[in-house]
Motif scaffolding. Structure first.
Motif, PDB file in Angstrom:
ATOM      1  N   PHE A 247       0.846  -1.206   0.000  1.00 52.90           N
ATOM      2  CA  PHE A 247       0.000   0.000   0.000  1.00 52.90           C
ATOM      3  C   PHE A 247       0.880   1.255   0.000  1.00 52.90           C
ATOM      4  O   PHE A 247       0.919   2.009   0.980  1.00 52.90           O
ATOM      5  CB  PHE A 247      -0.919  -0.014   1.227  1.00 52.90           C
ATOM      6  CG  PHE A 247      -1.864  -1.191   1.259  1.00 52.90           C
ATOM      7  CD1 PHE A 247      -3.136  -1.091   0.704  1.00 52.90           C
ATOM      8  CD2 PHE A 247      -1.481  -2.392   1.821  1.00 52.90           C
ATOM      9  CE1 PHE A 247      -4.009  -2.171   0.724  1.00 52.90           C
ATOM     10  CE2 PHE A 247      -2.345  -3.485   1.843  1.00 52.90           C
ATOM     11  CZ  PHE A 247      -3.610  -3.380   1.281  1.00 52.90           C
ATOM     12  N   PRO A 248       1.596   1.492  -1.093  1.00 55.28           N
ATOM     13  CA  PRO A 248       2.567   2.589  -1.113  1.00 55.28           C
ATOM     14  C   PRO A 248       1.962   3.971  -0.929  1.00 55.28           C
ATOM     15  O   PRO A 248       2.596   4.850  -0.339  1.00 55.28           O
ATOM     16  CB  PRO A 248       3.245   2.454  -2.487  1.00 55.28           C
ATOM     17  CG  PRO A 248       2.359   1.577  -3.300  1.00 55.28           C
ATOM     18  CD  PRO A 248       1.641   0.690  -2.335  1.00 55.28           C
ATOM     19  N   ASP A 249       0.741   4.182  -1.391  1.00 56.21           N
ATOM     20  CA  ASP A 249       0.135   5.501  -1.240  1.00 56.21           C
ATOM     21  C   ASP A 249      -0.074   5.856   0.229  1.00 56.21           C
ATOM     22  O   ASP A 249       0.140   6.998   0.656  1.00 56.21           O
ATOM     23  CB  ASP A 249      -1.184   5.584  -2.013  1.00 56.21           C
ATOM     24  CG  ASP A 249      -2.196   4.525  -1.585  1.00 56.21           C
ATOM     25  OD1 ASP A 249      -1.780   3.425  -1.148  1.00 56.21           O
ATOM     26  OD2 ASP A 249      -3.409   4.784  -1.689  1.00 56.21           O
ATOM     27  N   VAL A 250      -0.482   4.880   1.022  1.00 56.10           N
ATOM     28  CA  VAL A 250      -0.726   5.114   2.449  1.00 56.10           C
ATOM     29  C   VAL A 250       0.589   5.403   3.167  1.00 56.10           C
ATOM     30  O   VAL A 250       0.677   6.315   4.007  1.00 56.10           O
ATOM     31  CB  VAL A 250      -1.436   3.908   3.093  1.00 56.10           C
ATOM     32  CG1 VAL A 250      -1.754   4.190   4.562  1.00 56.10           C
ATOM     33  CG2 VAL A 250      -2.713   3.567   2.339  1.00 56.10           C
ATOM     34  N   VAL A 251       1.618   4.641   2.828  1.00 55.24           N
ATOM     35  CA  VAL A 251       2.921   4.851   3.463  1.00 55.24           C
ATOM     36  C   VAL A 251       3.498   6.207   3.073  1.00 55.24           C
ATOM     37  O   VAL A 251       4.042   6.935   3.914  1.00 55.24           O
ATOM     38  CB  VAL A 251       3.890   3.714   3.086  1.00 55.24           C
ATOM     39  CG1 VAL A 251       5.276   3.982   3.664  1.00 55.24           C
ATOM     40  CG2 VAL A 251       3.373   2.370   3.603  1.00 55.24           C
ATOM     41  N   LEU A 252       3.377   6.577   1.807  1.00 53.04           N
ATOM     42  CA  LEU A 252       3.876   7.874   1.356  1.00 53.04           C
ATOM     43  C   LEU A 252       3.158   9.023   2.061  1.00 53.04           C
ATOM     44  O   LEU A 252       3.786  10.009   2.465  1.00 53.04           O
ATOM     45  CB  LEU A 252       3.714   7.995  -0.159  1.00 53.04           C
ATOM     46  CG  LEU A 252       4.741   7.218  -0.982  1.00 53.04           C
ATOM     47  CD1 LEU A 252       4.268   7.073  -2.419  1.00 53.04           C
ATOM     48  CD2 LEU A 252       6.096   7.910  -0.934  1.00 53.04           C
ATOM     49  N   LYS A 253       1.861   8.895   2.206  1.00 52.22           N
ATOM     50  CA  LYS A 253       1.089   9.932   2.899  1.00 52.22           C
ATOM     51  C   LYS A 253       1.558  10.070   4.340  1.00 52.22           C
ATOM     52  O   LYS A 253       1.723  11.194   4.853  1.00 52.22           O
ATOM     53  CB  LYS A 253      -0.405   9.594   2.845  1.00 52.22           C
ATOM     54  CG  LYS A 253      -1.310  10.659   3.468  1.00 52.22           C
ATOM     55  CD  LYS A 253      -2.777  10.274   3.337  1.00 52.22           C
ATOM     56  CE  LYS A 253      -3.677  11.327   3.972  1.00 52.22           C
ATOM     57  NZ  LYS A 253      -5.121  10.948   3.851  1.00 52.22           N
ATOM     58  N   PHE A 254       1.803   8.951   4.986  1.00 52.86           N
ATOM     59  CA  PHE A 254       2.291   8.958   6.363  1.00 52.86           C
ATOM     60  C   PHE A 254       3.663   9.631   6.454  1.00 52.86           C
ATOM     61  O   PHE A 254       3.881  10.505   7.297  1.00 52.86           O
ATOM     62  CB  PHE A 254       2.380   7.507   6.884  1.00 52.86           C
ATOM     63  CG  PHE A 254       3.104   7.368   8.179  1.00 52.86           C
ATOM     64  CD1 PHE A 254       2.467   7.613   9.390  1.00 52.86           C
ATOM     65  CD2 PHE A 254       4.437   6.969   8.201  1.00 52.86           C
ATOM     66  CE1 PHE A 254       3.141   7.478  10.591  1.00 52.86           C
ATOM     67  CE2 PHE A 254       5.122   6.832   9.404  1.00 52.86           C
ATOM     68  CZ  PHE A 254       4.472   7.091  10.606  1.00 52.86           C
ATOM     69  N   LEU A 255       4.578   9.246   5.583  1.00 50.16           N
ATOM     70  CA  LEU A 255       5.920   9.810   5.626  1.00 50.16           C
ATOM     71  C   LEU A 255       5.937  11.295   5.309  1.00 50.16           C
ATOM     72  O   LEU A 255       6.681  12.070   5.916  1.00 50.16           O
ATOM     73  CB  LEU A 255       6.835   9.059   4.650  1.00 50.16           C
ATOM     74  CG  LEU A 255       7.240   7.644   5.055  1.00 50.16           C
ATOM     75  CD1 LEU A 255       8.072   7.003   3.958  1.00 50.16           C
ATOM     76  CD2 LEU A 255       8.018   7.655   6.368  1.00 50.16           C
ATOM     77  N   ASN A 256       5.127  11.704   4.359  1.00 50.50           N
ATOM     78  CA  ASN A 256       5.099  13.111   3.983  1.00 50.50           C
ATOM     79  C   ASN A 256       4.547  13.978   5.118  1.00 50.50           C
ATOM     80  O   ASN A 256       4.949  15.141   5.273  1.00 50.50           O
ATOM     81  CB  ASN A 256       4.296  13.305   2.701  1.00 50.50           C
ATOM     82  CG  ASN A 256       5.018  12.759   1.483  1.00 50.50           C
ATOM     83  OD1 ASN A 256       6.239  12.618   1.498  1.00 50.50           O
ATOM     84  ND2 ASN A 256       4.279  12.418   0.446  1.00 50.50           N
ATOM     85  N   LYS A 257       3.633  13.429   5.928  1.00 52.43           N
ATOM     86  CA  LYS A 257       3.133  14.166   7.093  1.00 52.43           C
ATOM     87  C   LYS A 257       4.218  14.300   8.161  1.00 52.43           C
ATOM     88  O   LYS A 257       4.267  15.284   8.879  1.00 52.43           O
ATOM     89  CB  LYS A 257       1.916  13.452   7.698  1.00 52.43           C
ATOM     90  CG  LYS A 257       0.627  13.653   6.910  1.00 52.43           C
ATOM     91  CD  LYS A 257      -0.590  13.236   7.712  1.00 52.43           C
ATOM     92  CE  LYS A 257      -0.529  11.774   8.108  1.00 52.43           C
ATOM     93  NZ  LYS A 257      -1.778  11.350   8.822  1.00 52.43           N
TER      94      LYS A 257
END
Length: 325
Positions: free
Chosen positions: A314-324
Motif C-alpha cells: 500500500f505505497p500511497d498510504v505509506v507515502l502519505k504517512f511519511l510526507n506528514k
C-alpha cells in the motif's frame, strides 16, 4: 479494454499532477512490493503503472526464467497460485502437482490469465478484500517489458522512479541448467543499470549468490541481502563485505512490548554501524499481526526503529504517512 485504458489515463493524469521531490521530502524510501499489490493483482503491468503514479521510489520485480530463458516477473517459481495454468495446461504439472514457470515458453506464459493470489489446493483468495480473484484481464510479462513501461513513464512524467529486481531461487535455476543471474544482469546492463548511481537495487535471499554477483560477476549495482532467519542477523559483518543494505523481515527488528510500546533488537543500529541500509518487508494494511493499526505499524518500524525504507503493498498510504512526518 475500455476500462483498462480508462485506468491508465487516470493514473497518468494523477501521476503528472504530482511533484517528484521525494529525496528532499523525506530520506526514507518506499518500495512498491510487487507493484501496488494491495489494489491490483501482484506483478501485473497495471499494478506497476499504479505504483508509478503514486510516486514511489522503487518498484519491485521478482524474477524467474521461462523455458526459453526470458526473465519473467512473478513472485515464485510456481504458476498455479496466481494464474489459470491448471485449466489451460493441466497435463504440464510435475510429480509434486505444481506447475513451474521454467517448463513453459514465453509465448505459452503469455496465454495465461493472472489473478489475485489464491491457494492452489482450495482456490481460496489469500487476501479476501483485495481485487476479486478471476476478474479483469491481466497477463504475465517479462523484465524487459516492465523496464520499458517504467522507463517510458519516467520519460513522459519527468520522474526517475527506480526498479528493485530480485533474483528468485538461484539454486533451483542452477539445478535446471539455467543461468538466471547472468541473464538478468545482461538485461539490466542493456537498459542502463550498471552502477550504484543508477536507479536500480538488486536483491536476493541467497547470500552465496549475492556475494557471487559482487565478487565473481563484478556487478557495481546497489546490492541488498534479504534475510529471513534469526541466525542471519548475526552475519551482518560478512554481508557488509559485498552488500550495501539488508532486507529483513520486519519482525526481526521488533523485540517485545513494554507498557504498550515496542522495544527493538539491535539489528537496525548494528546494520547502520556497518554502513548498511535497512529495508524491511512487508507493510500490509490488511495484515497487521501484532499491531492495532497500520498507522502504529508505520510509526513503530519507520520512525521509532529508524529503518531507511520498506516494502509495502500500500505505497500511497505509506507515502502519505511519511510526507506528514
Amino acid at each position: 479494454m475500455k476500462s483498462i485504458l480508462l485506468l491508465f489515463s487516470c493514473l497518468l493524469l494523477f501521476s503528472c499532477n504530482q511533484t517528484k521531490k521525494k529525496l528532499t521530502m523525506n530520506t526514507k524510501i518506499v518500495i512498491a512490493h510487487r507493484g501496488a499489490s494491495g489494489y491490483l493483482p501482484e506483478h501485473t503491468l497495471e499494478a506497476k503503472a499504479m505504483a508509478h503514479a503514486m510516486n514511489v521510489d522503487f518498484i519491485e520485480q521478482d524474477l524467474v526464467l521461462s523455458k526459453d530463458d526470458i526473465p519473467m516477473v512473478i513472485h515464485d517459481i510456481y504458476l498455479d497460485d496466481v494464474t489459470n495454468v491448471a485449466l489451460i495446461f493441466p497435463e504440464r504439472k510435475r510429480k509434486d502437482n505444481r506447475f513451474y514457470v521454467i517448463d513453459f515458453t514465453f509465448d505459452e506464459l503469455k496465454t495465461l490469465q493472472v489473478s489475485e493470489r489464491f491457494h492452489p489446493e482450495t482456490g481460496e483468495q489469500v487476501y479476501k478484500n483485495r481485487f476479486p480473484k478471476g476478474k479483469g484481464n491481466f497477463t504475465l510479462h517479462s523484465l524487459q517489458e516492465e523496464i520499458e513501461l517504467i522507463q517510458g513513464l519516467n520519460t513522459s512524467t519527468k520522474k526517475n522512479i527506480g526498479i528493485y529486481p530480485e533474483i528468485k531461487d538461484p539454486k533451483f535455476h542452477q539445478k535446471e541448467g539455467k543461468k538466471l543471474t547472468e541473464i538478468v544482469l545482461k538485461v539490466l546492463t542493456n537498459y542502463g543499470y550498471t552502477t550504484k548511481q543508477d536507479a536500480c537495487t538488486l536483491q536476493c535471499f541467497d547470500a552465496i549468490e549475492l556475494e557471487r554477483i559482487r565478487k565473481e560477476l563484478k556487478s557495481e549495482l546497489f546490492l541488498v541481502q534479504l534475510i529471513g532467519y534469526p541466525e542471519e542477523t548475526q552475519q551482518l559483518k560478512h554481508f557488509a563485505t559485498y552488500a550495501d543494505g539488508i532486507g529483513p523481515w520486519y519482525k526481526q527488528i521488533l523485540d517485545k512490548k513494554v507498557d504498550g510500546k515496542f522495544t527493538f533488537t539491535s539489528l537496525v543500529s548494528d546494520a547502520h554501524n556497518l554502513g548498511l541500509k535497512v529495508h524491511p518487508y512487508t507493510f500490509r494494511a490488511d495484515s497487521l499481526d501484532e499491531f492495532a493499526t497500520f498507522e502504529e505499524m508505520m510509526q513503530t518500524v519507520f520512525i521509532e526503529a529508524n529503518v531507511d525504507g520498506a516494502f509495502t503493498d500500500f505505497p500511497d498510504v505509506v507515502l502519505k504517512f511519511l510526507n506528514k512526518k
